[in-house]
Design a protein around this motif. Structure first.
Motif, PDB file in Angstrom:
ATOM      1  N   ARG A 192       0.823  -1.205   0.000  1.00 15.46           N
ATOM      2  CA  ARG A 192       0.000   0.000   0.000  1.00 15.46           C
ATOM      3  C   ARG A 192       0.861   1.260   0.000  1.00 15.46           C
ATOM      4  O   ARG A 192       0.500   2.274  -0.586  1.00 15.46           O
ATOM      5  CB  ARG A 192      -0.935  -0.017   1.210  1.00 15.46           C
ATOM      6  N   SER A 193       2.025   1.180   0.623  1.00 15.34           N
ATOM      7  CA  SER A 193       2.883   2.358   0.716  1.00 15.34           C
ATOM      8  C   SER A 193       3.438   2.785  -0.639  1.00 15.34           C
ATOM      9  O   SER A 193       3.846   3.925  -0.811  1.00 15.34           O
ATOM     10  CB  SER A 193       4.048   2.098   1.689  1.00 15.34           C
ATOM     11  N   VAL A 194       3.462   1.875  -1.609  1.00 13.81           N
ATOM     12  CA  VAL A 194       4.027   2.204  -2.924  1.00 13.81           C
ATOM     13  C   VAL A 194       3.015   2.113  -4.054  1.00 13.81           C
ATOM     14  O   VAL A 194       3.367   2.364  -5.210  1.00 13.81           O
ATOM     15  CB  VAL A 194       5.231   1.268  -3.255  1.00 13.81           C
ATOM     16  N   GLN A 195       1.767   1.801  -3.740  1.00 10.42           N
ATOM     17  CA  GLN A 195       0.805   1.511  -4.815  1.00 10.42           C
ATOM     18  C   GLN A 195       0.500   2.722  -5.705  1.00 10.42           C
ATOM     19  O   GLN A 195       0.117   2.566  -6.862  1.00 10.42           O
ATOM     20  CB  GLN A 195      -0.491   0.959  -4.223  1.00 10.42           C
ATOM     21  N   ALA A 196       0.695   3.936  -5.180  1.00 16.01           N
ATOM     22  CA  ALA A 196       0.403   5.133  -5.979  1.00 16.01           C
ATOM     23  C   ALA A 196       1.611   5.623  -6.767  1.00 16.01           C
ATOM     24  O   ALA A 196       1.510   6.607  -7.503  1.00 16.01           O
ATOM     25  CB  ALA A 196      -0.108   6.250  -5.067  1.00 16.01           C
ATOM     26  N   MET A 197       2.747   4.972  -6.633  1.00 15.39           N
ATOM     27  CA  MET A 197       3.950   5.435  -7.321  1.00 15.39           C
ATOM     28  C   MET A 197       3.876   5.129  -8.814  1.00 15.39           C
ATOM     29  O   MET A 197       3.254   4.141  -9.220  1.00 15.39           O
ATOM     30  CB  MET A 197       5.193   4.782  -6.709  1.00 15.39           C
ATOM     31  N   PRO A 198       4.521   5.965  -9.635  1.00 14.68           N
ATOM     32  CA  PRO A 198       4.491   5.738 -11.090  1.00 14.68           C
ATOM     33  C   PRO A 198       5.042   4.369 -11.451  1.00 14.68           C
ATOM     34  O   PRO A 198       6.045   3.923 -10.896  1.00 14.68           O
ATOM     35  CB  PRO A 198       5.403   6.857 -11.633  1.00 14.68           C
ATOM     36  N   GLY A 199       4.353   3.705 -12.375  1.00 10.52           N
ATOM     37  CA  GLY A 199       4.828   2.422 -12.868  1.00 10.52           C
ATOM     38  C   GLY A 199       4.340   1.214 -12.095  1.00 10.52           C
ATOM     39  O   GLY A 199       4.590   0.080 -12.511  1.00 10.52           O
ATOM     40  N   MET A 200       3.659   1.439 -10.978  1.00  8.95           N
ATOM     41  CA  MET A 200       3.161   0.300 -10.218  1.00  8.95           C
ATOM     42  C   MET A 200       1.996  -0.361 -10.972  1.00  8.95           C
ATOM     43  O   MET A 200       1.183   0.338 -11.590  1.00  8.95           O
ATOM     44  CB  MET A 200       2.667   0.747  -8.839  1.00  8.95           C
ATOM     45  N   PRO A 201       1.893  -1.698 -10.942  1.00 11.59           N
ATOM     46  CA  PRO A 201       0.742  -2.356 -11.581  1.00 11.59           C
ATOM     47  C   PRO A 201      -0.565  -1.811 -10.991  1.00 11.59           C
ATOM     48  O   PRO A 201      -0.671  -1.597  -9.779  1.00 11.59           O
ATOM     49  CB  PRO A 201       0.950  -3.833 -11.213  1.00 11.59           C
ATOM     50  N   VAL A 202      -1.546  -1.587 -11.845  1.00  8.32           N
ATOM     51  CA  VAL A 202      -2.785  -0.943 -11.379  1.00  8.32           C
ATOM     52  C   VAL A 202      -3.525  -1.799 -10.368  1.00  8.32           C
ATOM     53  O   VAL A 202      -4.238  -1.276  -9.503  1.00  8.32           O
ATOM     54  CB  VAL A 202      -3.710  -0.640 -12.584  1.00  8.32           C
ATOM     55  N   TRP A 203      -3.319  -3.109 -10.426  1.00  5.55           N
ATOM     56  CA  TRP A 203      -4.069  -3.983  -9.529  1.00  5.55           C
ATOM     57  C   TRP A 203      -3.573  -3.950  -8.093  1.00  5.55           C
ATOM     58  O   TRP A 203      -4.246  -4.451  -7.193  1.00  5.55           O
ATOM     59  CB  TRP A 203      -4.081  -5.421 -10.046  1.00  5.55           C
ATOM     60  N   VAL A 204      -2.400  -3.355  -7.858  1.00  4.77           N
ATOM     61  CA  VAL A 204      -1.862  -3.326  -6.491  1.00  4.77           C
ATOM     62  C   VAL A 204      -2.823  -2.601  -5.552  1.00  4.77           C
ATOM     63  O   VAL A 204      -3.050  -3.027  -4.417  1.00  4.77           O
ATOM     64  CB  VAL A 204      -0.468  -2.657  -6.451  1.00  4.77           C
ATOM     65  N   SER A 205      -3.436  -1.508  -6.032  1.00  5.44           N
ATOM     66  CA  SER A 205      -4.331  -0.736  -5.162  1.00  5.44           C
ATOM     67  C   SER A 205      -5.606  -1.487  -4.835  1.00  5.44           C
ATOM     68  O   SER A 205      -6.292  -1.153  -3.856  1.00  5.44           O
ATOM     69  CB  SER A 205      -4.673   0.600  -5.820  1.00  5.44           C
ATOM     70  N   GLY A 206      -5.939  -2.497  -5.624  1.00  8.17           N
ATOM     71  CA  GLY A 206      -7.173  -3.239  -5.380  1.00  8.17           C
ATOM     72  C   GLY A 206      -7.003  -4.517  -4.593  1.00  8.17           C
ATOM     73  O   GLY A 206      -7.965  -5.290  -4.434  1.00  8.17           O
ATOM     74  N   LEU A 207      -5.816  -4.775  -4.087  1.00  8.07           N
ATOM     75  CA  LEU A 207      -5.589  -6.013  -3.333  1.00  8.07           C
ATOM     76  C   LEU A 207      -6.376  -6.014  -2.027  1.00  8.07           C
ATOM     77  O   LEU A 207      -6.626  -4.959  -1.437  1.00  8.07           O
ATOM     78  CB  LEU A 207      -4.097  -6.188  -3.039  1.00  8.07           C
ATOM     79  N   SER A 208      -6.704  -7.176  -1.558  1.00 10.43           N
ATOM     80  CA  SER A 208      -7.453  -7.294  -0.299  1.00 10.43           C
ATOM     81  C   SER A 208      -6.574  -6.886   0.875  1.00 10.43           C
ATOM     82  O   SER A 208      -5.346  -6.892   0.790  1.00 10.43           O
ATOM     83  CB  SER A 208      -7.927  -8.738  -0.110  1.00 10.43           C
ATOM     84  N   ASP A 209      -7.196  -6.542   1.994  1.00 11.41           N
ATOM     85  CA  ASP A 209      -6.465  -6.082   3.166  1.00 11.41           C
ATOM     86  C   ASP A 209      -5.576  -7.171   3.772  1.00 11.41           C
ATOM     87  O   ASP A 209      -4.599  -6.873   4.455  1.00 11.41           O
ATOM     88  CB  ASP A 209      -7.439  -5.579   4.241  1.00 11.41           C
ATOM     89  N   SER A 210      -5.908  -8.422   3.511  1.00 15.57           N
ATOM     90  CA  SER A 210      -5.130  -9.522   4.091  1.00 15.57           C
ATOM     91  C   SER A 210      -4.045 -10.042   3.160  1.00 15.57           C
ATOM     92  O   SER A 210      -3.305 -10.969   3.516  1.00 15.57           O
ATOM     93  CB  SER A 210      -6.068 -10.678   4.447  1.00 15.57           C
ATOM     94  N   ALA A 211      -3.934  -9.462   1.972  1.00 19.40           N
ATOM     95  CA  ALA A 211      -2.992  -9.973   0.970  1.00 19.40           C
ATOM     96  C   ALA A 211      -1.548  -9.890   1.459  1.00 19.40           C
ATOM     97  O   ALA A 211      -1.178  -9.031   2.258  1.00 19.40           O
ATOM     98  CB  ALA A 211      -3.142  -9.191  -0.331  1.00 19.40           C
ATOM     99  N   CYS A 212      -0.722 -10.784   0.951  1.00 16.43           N
ATOM    100  CA  CYS A 212       0.699 -10.828   1.288  1.00 16.43           C
ATOM    101  C   CYS A 212       1.433 -11.392   0.078  1.00 16.43           C
ATOM    102  O   CYS A 212       0.969 -12.368  -0.527  1.00 16.43           O
ATOM    103  CB  CYS A 212       0.934 -11.704   2.524  1.00 16.43           C
TER     104      CYS A 212
END
Length: 937
Positions: A306-326
């Motif tokens: 979550r700390s890097v999900q808004a950075m340029p170049g990150m895969p768009v799906w990172v922001s949609g991961l579940s809260d328990s994802a690892c």
């Protein structure tokens, strides 16, 4: 505490004054490392030889003066600072000896880890340790902390790849384990010490419970306490001794050389990112992967992603991961591509049964590969970048048994919630059960310190007691975990560590308070303040990653130290203290000697450009705005004045002779308090203004040639074998390639604004930049024609913030590689060529392209080690020549066999020529010399 007069007196006979520092600026600057502690040394000493270390240790032993050794100061646990004497490595600790086709390498402690790997790369080898700080940390610290990293694990750390050690004990005695004469002498001089080591080893191995505990502890990644495994792994006292020094953090002796057994560096690699729906599932996959041919498996919890999900170049799906994802970031390497593909299939088959939420399949594409690792590497700076001003970023590293990793992660997450560290994230080296957790912490109130204390108490009990893990996996014990060593190890092992410390350092002079401490609160004392100083630098975490590329480091201050000093000045100012003396010192050490080229930003985890702070301070002090206005409006007149000055200097050279003029100009510079520049044989001769030529009515493609103001004014030096100007040489090369060369109108009045910006006159600088952009738009027919700029610093300034302006701008490197390669035939020369990659070329991303072009032109290309910025910095080479000289102090030895040097900045080439003994020219001279026009051009 004050240092004994006898120590200070005798130390002055050992170390010259220019390498001893006790002033307030220097001691404060060296009072910080990458940890969250600060201790102000009474004396900082820069040592350049083992003899000096021996002499200082004998004095320290005599007078009971505590000393601390420091290499790069990237230590995270407070082990590279001192409130007594700080002994810092100077320039002369960079020796290496490569043996057996790279299977072994002997290194001195001042070698940067990445440089060692660069030396080994032609052999397909590398050193085992691979810490995240490898581009900044030095071998001395890597050995002293037993650093590891993402691919290193436990099998390839220094302890397990050690082939030999040269050391100096606390009493000043030297021992080289690879030198039979040294070993024999040591056995004669220290029989009692060796006998005691042998006895402690026998007793430890005979104590079955203790020996088994030690073996169990080192099955995990562990740097807590001293390396007790030396006592169970070896029975010869010399083997025990040298392995005890590994991980001792400077508390048992000084390491003056180490020999590594190197490890393979396989050329083929691929990475994948696999996101599992829960921590439990993710961690269950780790033991399975541990049995597969993987080189690294990095765990990232949902908070870290979550700390890097808004950075340029990150895969768009990172922001949609579940809260328990690892997630697990998996890397595999192999000697051949076919073997790599077999490994990748095997790895994916092994985890096929685990449910997956998202994934990026294994890729060998460098773009995909680097993007995946960027996710991992950006997590730490992401936390640092969002912290509140005045707080620090703390990164801890613990080890859980791999089979209990999932429970360990979840328990840590619970502690974050209990102690209200909502921003904390977890990532780490999953194969070893090694987790890093990062959180922000303020130390400005008793309540905040108490919160930190309660949190660390809970962490220590959780990791060391409940799970039997390691409180420090790879960052070293330092003073941060010293109070918890007994909790983790138990009383028997703890007493054994103290016995070893007192045997090797009976008077306790080596780095007291580190690793072992009788002060149970030492981790809560001398906490480093990070007060607000300026928005540009407030995110600095004082890690020191910036320092290897700074040209002023060692002359005055590094970027980290500039920030430390400015923070202190601002805090004192707010407290109502008189800061005039500090500001006066800072003017030279912090501002005047900063090249402000911004290379520090490339190495900074949070992207800080300390040069921007310096430019801002210069702007605030700029008092000649009207003069700057006049110069901007009458730039062609200013250039005429510059030509007259160069003509006068050239006339004086003809009249007086070069040696006499050099001596006289040095005296005049001193007499004028630096107002007059020094003359050197590399000083340019003046050039006449460019005659404007309109476009011809022919079919040749057009190129607009933007000659920088320095190129328009500065011709070759009188002794240069190349007497053609850069202007003439560039025009000839472009025309050889079939181009029609167009100059902007009124070229002598144009400037990119760099001279104004560097002096702090931002408004005038932007005025000139916009004026030039307008002229280039006209000359290029609205951006239709490419624009060739012959100097990379000017190109960099112009391409920044162009917005919607349609200009096709090129520096020499990019234009040659994109427009000339198919128009010219290259015949490489045999003579060796030295390459200097300017700061602006690095910022433009053309570093490797410049080197590749040089290799097209010469079969023998030399890239001098350790020179990142020449320090000429526009006119600093004239006004502050000591910066240029310091930055290039190792250049002459590195290029003595070269026939010529190349670069892409006319002013840089003046300094490079002055300090190398060879002539440096623009890249175009070399390209023109070795090329012929193709028939199709």
């Amino acid at each position: 505490m004050t240092l004994p007069a006898s120590f200070l007196r005798d130390a002055a006979h050992v170390i010259p004054a220019e390498r001893r520092f006790d002033d307030a600026t220097s001691t404060l600057a060296f009072g910080t490392d990458a940890s969250f502690y600060r201790l102000i040394p009474k004396l900082v000493v820069r040592v350049e030889s083992e003899d000096e270390v021996v002499a200082l240790l004998k004095l320290a032993q005599r007078d009971r003066v505590p000393v601390t050794f420091r290499a790069a100061g990237t230590s995270l646990s407070g082990q590279a600072i001192s409130d007594s004497v700080l002994i810092v490595l100077g320039d002369n600790w960079n020796g290496r000896e490569i043996r057996g086709e790279g299977t072994q390498i002997r290194l001195q402690p001042g070698v940067i880890g990445a440089q060692a790997n660069a030396w080994l790369a032609p052999y397909g080898r590398k050193i085992g340790p691979d810490p995240a700080s490898i581009n900044a940390c030095k071998i001395g610290g890597i050995v002293a902390n037993n650093a590891s990293g993402m691919c290193c694990g436990t099998a390839q750390n220094t302890y397990h790849t050690l082939a030999g050690l040269r050391l100096v004990l606390a009493d000043g005695t030297r021992l080289d384990s690879e030198d039979p004469t040294s070993v024999a002498a040591f056995e004669q001089s220290h029989p009692a010490l060796l006998a005691e080591l042998a006895r402690l080893g026998r007793e430890t191995r005979a104590n079955t419970a203790l020996a088994e505990r030690i073996r169990h502890k080192y099955r995990l990644k562990n740097t807590t306490g001293l390396s007790l495994n030396a006592l169970v792994d070896y029975d010869q006292p010399l083997d025990i001794l040298q392995h005890l020094l590994v991980g001792s953090e400077g508390t048992l002796g000084f390491i003056s050389a180490v020999t590594y057994d190197t490890v393979p560096d396989h050329p083929h690699k691929a990475s994948a990112l696999v996101v599992f729906p829960s921590v439990e599932i993710c961690c269950r996959a780790v033991p399975v992967l541990k049995r597969q041919p993987v080189s690294a498996v990095e765990l990232l919890d949902r908070r870290s992603m979550r700390s890097v999900q808004a950075m340029p170049g990150m895969p768009v799906w990172v922001s949609g991961l579940s809260d328990s994802a690892c997630a697990l970031l998996i890397e595999s390497r192999a000697a051949t591509q076919s073997l790599l593909h077999e490994q990748l299939a095997q790895i994916m088959a092994s985890i096929a049964e685990f449910p997956v939420e998202q994934r990026v399949d294994f890729s060998e594409d460098p773009v995909v590969y680097n993007q995946l690792w960027k996710i991992r590497k950006d997590t730490f700076p992401a936390v640092g970048a969002v912290r509140q001003t005045g707080t620090t970023v703390i990164i801890e590293d613990v080890t859980f048994p791999v089979e209990q990793l999932a429970e360990g992660v979840n328990r840590l997450l619970q502690l974050f919630d209990k102690h209200h560290y909502a921003e904390a994230i977890i990532f780490g080296h999953a194969l070893e059960g090694n987790l890093h957790f990062v959180f922000t912490q303020g130390f400005n109130s008793a309540a905040e310190i108490a919160r930190y204390q309660a949190f660390m108490d809970d962490v220590a009990h959780l990791v060391a007691v409940e799970f039997g893990g390691s409180l420090k996996a790879e960052h070293g014990t330092g003073r941060n975990m010293a109070p918890f060593v007994e909790l983790e190890w138990g009383s028997d092992a703890y007493r054994l560590m103290w016995a070893l410390k007192r045997l090797l350092d009976p008077n306790g002079i080596l780095n007291p308070g580190v690793v072992l401490s009788e002060d149970s609160d030492i981790h809560l004392k001398n906490l480093k303040p990070l007060p607000a100083a300026d928005d540009i630098v407030d995110k600095c975490i004082e890690c020191g990653f910036c320092e290897p590329v700074c040209p002023s480091k060692g002359l005055t201050l590094s970027p980290r130290q500039r920030i430390v000093m400015w923070r202190d000045i601002q805090a004192r100012r707010r407290a109502g203290e008189d800061t005039r003396e500090l500001l006066q010192n800072y003017q030279y050490q912090g501002i005047d000697t900063c090249a402000a080229t911004g290379l520090c930003a490339q190495r900074c985890p949070v992207g800080i450009n300390t040069g921007e702070l310096v430019k801002k301070l210069r702007s605030q002090a700029a008092e000649h705005g009207k003069t700057a206005d006049w110069l901007a409006d009458h730039f062609s007149t200013a250039l005429r004045g510059a030509r007259l000055t160069l003509a006068a200097a050239n006339g004086a050279r003809k009249l007086l002779g070069a040696p006499r003029l050099a001596r006289w100009s040095t005296r005049l510079k001193q007499a004028s308090n630096g107002a007059l520049p020094s003359w050197t044989p590399a000083m340019p001769q003046p050039l006449r203004p460019i005659p404007f030529n309109g476009a011809s009515a022919d079919a040749r493609p057009r190129v607009v040639y933007l000659a920088a103001c320095v190129s328009r004014v500065m011709g070759p030096a009188f002794a240069d074998r190349e007497q053609s100007s850069l202007l003439d040489k560039t025009r000839a090369l472009l025309e050889k390639a079939g181009y029609q060369v167009i100059f902007p109108e009124q070229a002598d009045s144009l400037c990119c604004g760099q001279p104004f910006a560097s002096k702090g006159y931002a408004e005038q600088a932007e005025h000139k930049r916009q004026e030039l952009i307008a002229a280039l738009l006209q000359a290029s027919r609205g951006g239709l024609d490419p624009i060739y700029c012959d100097t990379s610093p000017c190109t960099l300034r112009l391409v920044q913030d162009l917005g919607d302006t349609r200009l096709d701008l090129y520096d020499p490197v990019r234009f040659i590689r994109t427009h000339l390669l198919d128009r010219l035939t290259f015949t490489p020369q045999a003579e060796p060529i030295a390459v200097h990659v300017t700061c602006s070329t690095q910022h433009l991303g053309e570093s490797q392209a410049l080197i590749d072009l040089a290799r097209r032109c010469s079969s023998n290309v030399v890239i001098p080690e350790g020179i990142h910025c020449c320090g000429f910095a526009g006119d600093k080479g004239f006004t502050t020549p000591e910066l240029n000289a310091h930055a290039l102090r190792s250049l002459k030895d590195a290029v003595q066999h070269c026939s010529e040097g190349i670069s892409t900045s006319r002013t840089c080439e003046i300094g490079l020529s002055s300090h190398s003994g060879i002539d440096y020219h623009s890249l175009v001279y070399l390209v023109d010399r070795v090329t012929q026009a193709k028939a199709t051009a």
